[in-house]
Each structure stands twice: as C-alpha cells, then as structure tokens.
Design an enzyme around this catalytic site. Sequence first.
Site, PDB file in Angstrom:
ATOM      1  N   GLY A   1       1.149  -1.162  -0.223  1.00 24.52           N
ATOM      2  CA  GLY A   1      -0.054   0.247  -0.097  1.00 24.52           C
ATOM      3  C   GLY A   1       0.859   1.312   0.006  1.00 24.52           C
ATOM      4  O   GLY A   1       0.522   2.325  -0.748  1.00 24.52           O
ATOM      5  N   ASN A   2       2.114   1.016   0.616  1.00 29.21           N
ATOM      6  CA  ASN A   2       3.094   2.171   0.369  1.00 29.21           C
ATOM      7  C   ASN A   2       3.559   2.326  -0.735  1.00 29.21           C
ATOM      8  O   ASN A   2       4.621   3.433  -1.062  1.00 29.21           O
ATOM      9  CB  ASN A   2       4.029   1.986   1.629  1.00 29.21           C
ATOM     10  CG  ASN A   2       3.474   1.743   2.827  1.00 29.21           C
ATOM     11  OD1 ASN A   2       3.049   2.846   3.532  1.00 29.21           O
ATOM     12  ND2 ASN A   2       3.239   0.583   3.507  1.00 29.21           N
TER      13      ASN A   2
ATOM     14  N   LYS B   1      -2.794  -5.114  12.058  1.00 33.94           N
ATOM     15  CA  LYS B   1      -2.678  -4.488  10.961  1.00 33.94           C
ATOM     16  C   LYS B   1      -2.721  -2.883  10.837  1.00 33.94           C
ATOM     17  O   LYS B   1      -3.662  -2.539  11.460  1.00 33.94           O
ATOM     18  CB  LYS B   1      -3.889  -5.103   9.828  1.00 33.94           C
ATOM     19  CG  LYS B   1      -3.760  -4.388   8.549  1.00 33.94           C
ATOM     20  CD  LYS B   1      -3.200  -5.185   7.497  1.00 33.94           C
ATOM     21  CE  LYS B   1      -3.072  -4.276   6.463  1.00 33.94           C
ATOM     22  NZ  LYS B   1      -1.723  -4.158   5.757  1.00 33.94           N
TER      23      LYS B   1
ATOM     24  N   LYS C   1      -2.454  -8.307   2.839  1.00 35.31           N
ATOM     25  CA  LYS C   1      -2.486  -8.556   1.346  1.00 35.31           C
ATOM     26  C   LYS C   1      -1.347  -9.435   0.989  1.00 35.31           C
ATOM     27  O   LYS C   1      -1.682 -10.189  -0.112  1.00 35.31           O
ATOM     28  CB  LYS C   1      -2.346  -6.948   0.527  1.00 35.31           C
ATOM     29  CG  LYS C   1      -0.974  -6.627   0.712  1.00 35.31           C
ATOM     30  CD  LYS C   1      -0.366  -6.871  -0.551  1.00 35.31           C
ATOM     31  CE  LYS C   1       1.387  -6.213  -0.458  1.00 35.31           C
ATOM     32  NZ  LYS C   1       1.886  -5.870   0.894  1.00 35.31           N
TER      33      LYS C   1
ATOM     34  N   LYS D   1       4.804 -11.261   5.206  1.00 36.32           N
ATOM     35  CA  LYS D   1       5.402 -11.481   3.975  1.00 36.32           C
ATOM     36  C   LYS D   1       6.062 -12.788   4.050  1.00 36.32           C
ATOM     37  O   LYS D   1       5.975 -13.611   3.046  1.00 36.32           O
ATOM     38  CB  LYS D   1       6.306 -10.205   3.650  1.00 36.32           C
ATOM     39  CG  LYS D   1       5.640  -9.004   3.374  1.00 36.32           C
ATOM     40  CD  LYS D   1       6.668  -8.169   2.855  1.00 36.32           C
ATOM     41  CE  LYS D   1       6.161  -6.507   2.994  1.00 36.32           C
ATOM     42  NZ  LYS D   1       4.622  -6.154   2.583  1.00 36.32           N
TER      43      LYS D   1
HETATM   44  P1  ADP Z   1       3.639  -3.076   2.853  1.00 37.18           P
HETATM   45  O1  ADP Z   1       2.678  -1.953   2.663  1.00 37.18           O
HETATM   46  O2  ADP Z   1       4.530  -3.426   1.652  1.00 37.18           O
HETATM   47  O3  ADP Z   1       3.120  -4.426   3.091  1.00 37.18           O
HETATM   48  P2  ADP Z   1       4.602  -3.349   5.581  1.00 37.18           P
HETATM   49  O4  ADP Z   1       4.721  -2.244   6.380  1.00 37.18           O
HETATM   50  O5  ADP Z   1       3.733  -4.231   5.766  1.00 37.18           O
HETATM   51  O6  ADP Z   1       4.637  -2.704   3.938  1.00 37.18           O
HETATM   52  O7  ADP Z   1       5.925  -3.958   5.484  1.00 37.18           O
HETATM   53  C1  ADP Z   1       7.275  -3.505   5.290  1.00 37.18           C
HETATM   54  C2  ADP Z   1       7.865  -2.850   6.309  1.00 37.18           C
HETATM   55  O8  ADP Z   1       8.277  -3.972   7.330  1.00 37.18           O
HETATM   56  C3  ADP Z   1       9.256  -2.436   6.208  1.00 37.18           C
HETATM   57  O9  ADP Z   1       9.041  -0.830   5.901  1.00 37.18           O
HETATM   58  C4  ADP Z   1       9.804  -2.310   7.405  1.00 37.18           C
HETATM   59  O10 ADP Z   1       9.705  -1.281   8.309  1.00 37.18           O
HETATM   60  C5  ADP Z   1       9.290  -3.576   8.221  1.00 37.18           C
HETATM   61  N1  ADP Z   1      10.170  -4.700   8.944  1.00 37.18           N
HETATM   62  C6  ADP Z   1       9.894  -5.177  10.034  1.00 37.18           C
HETATM   63  N2  ADP Z   1      10.728  -6.018  10.173  1.00 37.18           N
HETATM   64  C7  ADP Z   1      11.589  -6.167   8.959  1.00 37.18           C
HETATM   65  C8  ADP Z   1      12.577  -6.950   8.726  1.00 37.18           C
HETATM   66  N3  ADP Z   1      13.219  -8.111   9.461  1.00 37.18           N
HETATM   67  N4  ADP Z   1      13.043  -6.754   7.335  1.00 37.18           N
HETATM   68  C9  ADP Z   1      12.771  -5.757   6.653  1.00 37.18           C
HETATM   69  N5  ADP Z   1      11.680  -5.161   6.878  1.00 37.18           N
HETATM   70  C10 ADP Z   1      11.129  -5.335   8.317  1.00 37.18           C
HETATM   71 MG    MG Z   2       1.966  -5.108   4.723  1.00 38.79          MG
END
Ligand code: ADP
Ligand code: MG
Length: 315
Positions: free
Chosen positions: A12-13, A130, A215, A278
């Site tokens: 979403g980012n 979330k 997602k 993820k």
């Molecule tokens: P998206 O909108 O892409 O799903 P999320 O916020 O759900 O974004 O997931 C991406 C974020 O996960 C990154 O911006 C980072 O701040 C965070 N993050 C937390 N732990 C980790 C990790 N071990 N490695 C990489 N990113 C991480």
């Molecule tokens: Mg996410």
Amino acid sequence: MAKELIVIALGGNAFIQKDQKPTIENQWTNTYAAASQIVEMVARGYRVVVTHGNGPQVGNVLEWMEALKERIPPLTMDVATAMTQGWLGYMLQQAIGNELERRGYPRKVVAIINQVEVSPDDPAFREPTKYIGPYYTDERVVQRLIHEKGWAMKRDPRGGWRRVVPSPDPISNVEIDVVRKLVEEGFIVIASGGGGVPVVRENGGLRGIEAVIDKDLAGEKLATSIGADRLIILTDVEGVYLDYDKPSRRLLRRLTLSEAEDLYFNKKAFPPGSMGPKVLACIRFLRNGGRIAAIGHLYRAIDVLEGKSGTTITI
Ligand code: ADP
Ligand code: MG
C-alpha cells in the site's frame, strides 16, 4: 511451453510513501512507476497477476467517515476496503493499460472487486495487528485517540504510531474462478486488492466484517489457487533483514524454505503486521507448490524477479 505466471504484490506504501504528501499527483507518479515495471515483465514474457495493499488508503477512508459522521452516516470497514479496491484498482488499470498501449501491446488489463473469506472465530479479532492510516508522533495525540475513539494503536517499524485493526487469516478467494478465466484469456488481472474484502459465511451466504486482511497472505491464496510459479512481494525495503531494528542488521539474500521456516516459526525473527506476513506468505506459497518466492524493493522489481536484488526463497 506455457509462459511463467507470476503474482506481484505491491505494498500500500507503493502508492504513497511515509514521508510523501498524499496528493493525487504523487499517487499517480508512484502508480506509473509500478505499472511500467509490470509491463516490462510482460515484455520479458511473463504472465502477471497483480495484487496490492491498502493500509494507508483504507485508514484515510475511515478518517473521512469519522470526520464527516454528523453529515453523512459512516460506512463500514469492509465497504472501505471495497472503496480502496476501486480507487487503487482503477489507477493501476489505467496506468498499466497506458503503458501496454505505449509499448504496442493489447490493452488487456482489468481490476476486479474481490471478496476473501475469513473465519468469524479467528483469534486475530482479539489482537489487532494490521497498520492502517497515517503515522502519529505526538504521544499525547496517540493517548487521546486511544481514549476518545477506542482505537488500538501500535508503533510502526518505520517509526511513529499507527492505528491497528484485526487482520484475520484468509481462507479462500471468493471470485477465484473469474481470476483464473481472465488469466487464461491473457488479461493482466488486478485482484484481491487490500487483501480482499473480508467476508464470513453465515446462513448459507456471505457478509462483510470489520477487519483488514493482510494483502501478502491473501496474495498467497490467490497465487496458490491460480497455480502461479512465482510470488513476488514488493515493498519499501531492500528485502528481509535479520535483526532489522539493531545495528547488526543484515540483508538476507537467499533462503531455503526450511531456513525461512526456522526463522519464522522457531526464532520468531519477524514482526506481525509488516515483515512477518510477507515471510509467512512465501513459506505457504512454497509449501503449496509454488516454485520461487521473493521479497524486495518496489523500485527494483525486475532485479528482484531475476534474483539480483531482494530476498529469494526457494525449496
Ligand atoms: P507493505 O505495505 O509493503 O505491506 P509493511 O509495512 O507491511 O509494508 O511491511 C514492510 C515494512 O516491514 C518495512 O517498511 C519495515 O519497516 C518493516 N520490517 C519489519 N521487520 C523487518 C525485517 N526483518 N526486514 C525488513 N523489513 C522489516
Ligand atoms: Mg503489509
């Protein structure tokens, strides 16, 4: 040989970044950046299905409803997700369509409104994880939102506080047959946007509920159900890090499925609500017959696809 089928999950980012002003111009610029990489994948001979997050956007919709509630009766969270599917689906559909046309390909791209079934008894309803909406830095404002609005708030790993809502585990994609048919017909399909509209089954029918599905987990269900070869998750970091929040942090470039499982299940190395889902989505995808899963930066989509950037997980 049939062309390889890949599911691309956009954060979403991807549409609006943390420190960007959420103007529509910025959103279009970001959408085109994603669209041109998707069409480049088509040019390289892949069939592509796209899914996308909606965390920042669904949070905005809920805030509009809250701010205007005296004038216009607020809608519900499932409807808010459907709105973001229309909003982001439209933008992707137009941008990908224009990129296809510009490069001489037929304009075969379509976004669908998608429901995803969850369980009404999912434990996630008791513990919201979330992240949605804007980032708050003033602790007093955070306390006020918790007390006055009854929101659950948590620190985002990016910094700042955000509202969190329940994120139940997806069971199945309700419109999967339509997605499959359109893929067979050669369409780029934008599906399961915002994790899909969460619905529960009751009295032989479906009903929307107050939650936002992750997602990436919904993207795995989508990818597995259409027999995708690869799941590529694009976000705003280079890949999966070990010790992400410590000075010792290290990018993991390649993982086997069992290494990923050990880190996720035994070492509990990744937080819920962001990197956790993820990695879990990749694990499930490979367990369910997928060939390759990868997590990488949105701006390096092609490199991630080729294994030159990001974290690649294989059996
Ligand atoms: P998206 O909108 O892409 O799903 P999320 O916020 O759900 O974004 O997931 C991406 C974020 O996960 C990154 O911006 C980072 O701040 C965070 N993050 C937390 N732990 C980790 C990790 N071990 N490695 C990489 N990113 C991480
Ligand atoms: Mg996410």
